[in-house]
Design an enzyme around this catalytic site. Structure first.
Site, short mmCIF file in Angstrom:
data_model
loop_
_atom_site.label_atom_id
_atom_site.label_comp_id
_atom_site.label_asym_id
_atom_site.label_seq_id
_atom_site.Cartn_x
_atom_site.Cartn_y
_atom_site.Cartn_z
N ASP A 42 -11.86 -15.94 11.91
CA ASP A 42 -12.52 -15.25 10.80
C ASP A 42 -13.92 -14.79 11.20
O ASP A 42 -14.62 -15.48 11.94
CB ASP A 42 -12.63 -16.17 9.58
N SER A 61 -7.34 -0.47 10.36
CA SER A 61 -7.98 -1.61 9.71
C SER A 61 -9.40 -1.80 10.21
O SER A 61 -9.69 -1.54 11.38
CB SER A 61 -7.14 -2.87 10.00
N LYS A 93 1.90 -7.22 9.73
CA LYS A 93 0.45 -7.24 9.47
C LYS A 93 -0.14 -8.63 9.25
O LYS A 93 -1.25 -8.76 8.74
CB LYS A 93 0.17 -6.38 8.25
N ASP A 97 12.05 2.57 5.09
CA ASP A 97 11.59 1.18 5.05
C ASP A 97 12.78 0.31 5.48
O ASP A 97 13.92 0.61 5.13
CB ASP A 97 11.16 0.82 3.61
N PHE A 157 -12.07 -21.29 3.10
CA PHE A 157 -12.22 -21.54 4.54
C PHE A 157 -13.69 -21.42 4.96
O PHE A 157 -14.13 -20.41 5.51
CB PHE A 157 -11.37 -20.55 5.33
N ALA A 196 4.48 1.49 8.08
CA ALA A 196 5.43 0.46 8.55
C ALA A 196 4.85 -0.28 9.75
O ALA A 196 4.65 0.31 10.82
CB ALA A 196 6.77 1.10 8.90
N ASN A 250 9.82 -6.67 4.46
CA ASN A 250 8.67 -7.33 3.81
C ASN A 250 8.48 -6.81 2.38
O ASN A 250 7.37 -6.74 1.87
CB ASN A 250 7.40 -7.05 4.65
N LYS A 253 -3.60 -2.31 16.13
CA LYS A 253 -4.29 -1.23 15.41
C LYS A 253 -5.21 -0.46 16.37
O LYS A 253 -5.27 0.77 16.35
CB LYS A 253 -5.09 -1.78 14.23
N ASP A 267 14.96 1.05 10.30
CA ASP A 267 14.04 0.20 11.05
C ASP A 267 13.35 1.10 12.07
O ASP A 267 14.01 1.73 12.91
CB ASP A 267 14.83 -0.90 11.77
N TYR A 320 -2.49 -8.65 16.04
CA TYR A 320 -2.38 -7.64 14.96
C TYR A 320 -3.51 -6.61 15.11
O TYR A 320 -3.25 -5.41 15.14
CB TYR A 320 -2.45 -8.32 13.59
N ILE A 324 0.84 -1.21 0.00
CA ILE A 324 0.00 0.00 0.00
C ILE A 324 0.87 1.26 0.00
O ILE A 324 0.58 2.24 -0.68
CB ILE A 324 -0.96 -0.02 1.20
C1 WQD Z 1 -10.47 -12.89 3.20
C2 WQD Z 1 -11.51 -14.02 3.11
C3 WQD Z 1 -10.98 -15.90 4.52
C4 WQD Z 1 -7.40 -17.14 2.37
C5 WQD Z 1 -7.11 -9.68 7.03
C6 WQD Z 1 -6.89 -8.73 8.18
C7 WQD Z 1 -7.08 -7.31 7.70
C8 WQD Z 1 -6.13 -7.06 6.58
C9 WQD Z 1 -6.47 -8.01 5.43
C10 WQD Z 1 -3.82 -6.48 6.76
C11 WQD Z 1 -11.80 -14.63 4.48
C12 WQD Z 1 -10.97 -16.29 3.03
C13 WQD Z 1 -8.53 -16.45 2.78
C14 WQD Z 1 -7.53 -18.44 1.82
C15 WQD Z 1 -9.91 -18.30 2.11
N1 WQD Z 1 -4.81 -7.30 7.04
N2 WQD Z 1 -9.75 -17.03 2.64
N3 WQD Z 1 -8.79 -18.97 1.71
O1 WQD Z 1 -8.95 -12.06 7.02
O2 WQD Z 1 -10.59 -10.53 5.79
O3 WQD Z 1 -8.45 -9.60 6.62
O4 WQD Z 1 -6.30 -9.35 5.93
O5 WQD Z 1 -3.83 -5.43 6.19
O6 WQD Z 1 -6.81 -6.42 8.75
O7 WQD Z 1 -7.87 -8.97 9.17
O8 WQD Z 1 -8.42 -11.16 4.71
O9 WQD Z 1 -7.60 -12.18 2.63
O10 WQD Z 1 -7.06 -13.32 4.83
O11 WQD Z 1 -9.38 -13.38 3.97
O12 WQD Z 1 -11.04 -18.81 2.00
O13 WQD Z 1 -6.54 -19.12 1.44
O14 WQD Z 1 -10.97 -15.09 2.32
O15 WQD Z 1 -11.57 -16.93 5.29
O16 WQD Z 1 -13.19 -15.00 4.49
P1 WQD Z 1 -9.18 -10.92 6.11
P2 WQD Z 1 -8.02 -12.53 4.02
#
Ligand code: WQD
Length: 337
Positions: free
Chosen positions: A298, A125, A85, A32, A218, A82, A36, A154, A59, A150, A13
């Site tokens: 989730d 977030s 996440k 940076d 999932f 930075a 990552n 935030k 850092d 995480y 981002i």
């Molecule tokens: C999205 C959907 C999973 C992987 C997190 C953090 C958020 C931000 C973004 C950092 C969910 C499903 C995922 C896979 C799947 N983090 N999924 N198979 O969990 O909504 O958000 O990441 O900036 O703060 O909370 O994002 O992309 O991990 O998952 O089915 O292999 O996809 O269950 O429903 P999430 P995600």
């Protein structure tokens, strides 16, 4: 020309935001630690905009290194990306996450306090809402007990800024991102997940590229239209532009409080299966996936009410889901070369 410090400015981002800052005529200083991302991103930003941002390998956990950046540059605003996440990793390394994500924030705010600097934008977030009681999610939805370290960094980060901004007159905005994805239209910058992707979109693109054998969905027993979980997937360029809008609000002193926060999403929810179907359709391919059990932690559904952000930031998303998924695939194909 206003000079903006972007921490984590070579990240996913961060790099897209640097491009938009330069497009808008800001001078940019990136710090940076490259933990990552890759230094190549600096050249890619330069290729896109024609202007090489100043860069310091720093850092943000090292207070003296942060101080030296402020000794070198007269900073008119800060956009702070930075941070670690990875939700899952945060549960295994809580102290690393609290140290990295919070001490860096405190060091930056201390420099702003000591040098009487202003205009601070924080990468937050939608995870602060947990499973919101009502959808779409508005900014006055209650912040819930974080379900991950995480997410807690935030929440605590926002509280640190809230308590600091009023006392030291550091006008600040937290942007609560929904789910960032996609890649710059130049396909020169995009998401560079290290190791096995935790997020859905890079796992989808790596599966389509044959790097991953198949995608695990999932859970399909959620109370949603097709049983799979719903999220608000926002293109990273739209998200980057929201940072410019927030920065201009502060620089032009249009903010109504010393600390404000906004939900940054498209306002539309998409289920995992809808993402898969849209990805297959727009890229004319078949994705190999299977339904497995739910992932711990989730939530069922989250998508933004964008009314306040649209109005107060004079910003709205412009890139649709299919175009965003097409950019993600084009970016992945370039990586596989
Ligand atoms: C999205 C959907 C999973 C992987 C997190 C953090 C958020 C931000 C973004 C950092 C969910 C499903 C995922 C896979 C799947 N983090 N999924 N198979 O969990 O909504 O958000 O990441 O900036 O703060 O909370 O994002 O992309 O991990 O998952 O089915 O292999 O996809 O269950 O429903 P999430 P995600």
């Amino acid at each position: 020309m206003k000079k903006i410090l972007v921490t984590g400015g070579l990240g996913f981002i961060g790099s897209h935001t640097v491009v938009e800052l330069q497009n808008e005529g800001f001078e940019v200083v990136i710090i940076d630690n490259l933990s990552n991302t890759s230094i190549d991103v600096l050249d890619k930003i330069t290729e896109i905009t024609g202007t090489k941002p100043a860069f310091h390998k720093v850092d943000v956990r090292v207070k003296s290194d942060i101080k030296s950046v402020f000794d070198t540059h007269k900073i008119d605003g800060i956009i702070h990306f930075a941070a670690f996440k990875a939700v899952g990793e945060s549960m295994n390394k809580p102290l690393d996450y609290y140290e990295n994500n919070l001490s860096s924030l405190i060091y930056l705010l201390q420099e702003m306090r000591d040098r009487k600097l202003d205009n601070f934008i924080f990468s937050s977030s939608c995870t602060v809402y947990g499973q919101a009681n009502a959808l779409p999610i508005t900014e006055d939805a209650p912040v819930k007990a974080a379900e991950s370290v995480y997410g807690n960094t935030k929440q605590i980060g926002e509280e640190i800024i809230r308590d600091t901004s009023n006392t030291y007159k550091i006008n600040s905005i937290a942007l609560r991102y929904f789910n960032p994805m996609g890649a710059h239209p130049s396909i020169k910058i995009g998401e560079l997940p290290i190791g096995v992707p935790q997020n859905l979109i890079p796992f989808v693109t790596q599966t389509a590229a044959g790097i991953r054998k198949e995608l695990s969905v999932f859970g399909d027993d959620y109370p949603t239209k097709d049983g799979t979980a719903v999220r608000d997937y926002i293109h990273v360029v739209d998200l980057a532009k929201a940072h410019i809008a927030a920065l201009r609000r502060l620089i032009n002193k249009k903010n109504k409080k010393s600390f404000e926060y906004f939900n940054i999403g498209t306002g539309k929810g998409s289920s995992v299966l809808e993402i898969i179907n849209a990805f297959e359709k727009v890229n004319n391919l078949k994705l190999n996936y299977k339904i497995v059990g739910r992932r711990e932690g989730d939530i069922t559904a989250a998508f933004a009410d964008t009314t306040i952000a649209n109005k107060e930031l004079n910003w709205k998303t412009e890139i649709g889901l299919e175009e965003a998924l097409e950019s993600a695939w084009k970016w992945q194909q370039k990586q596989s070369v």
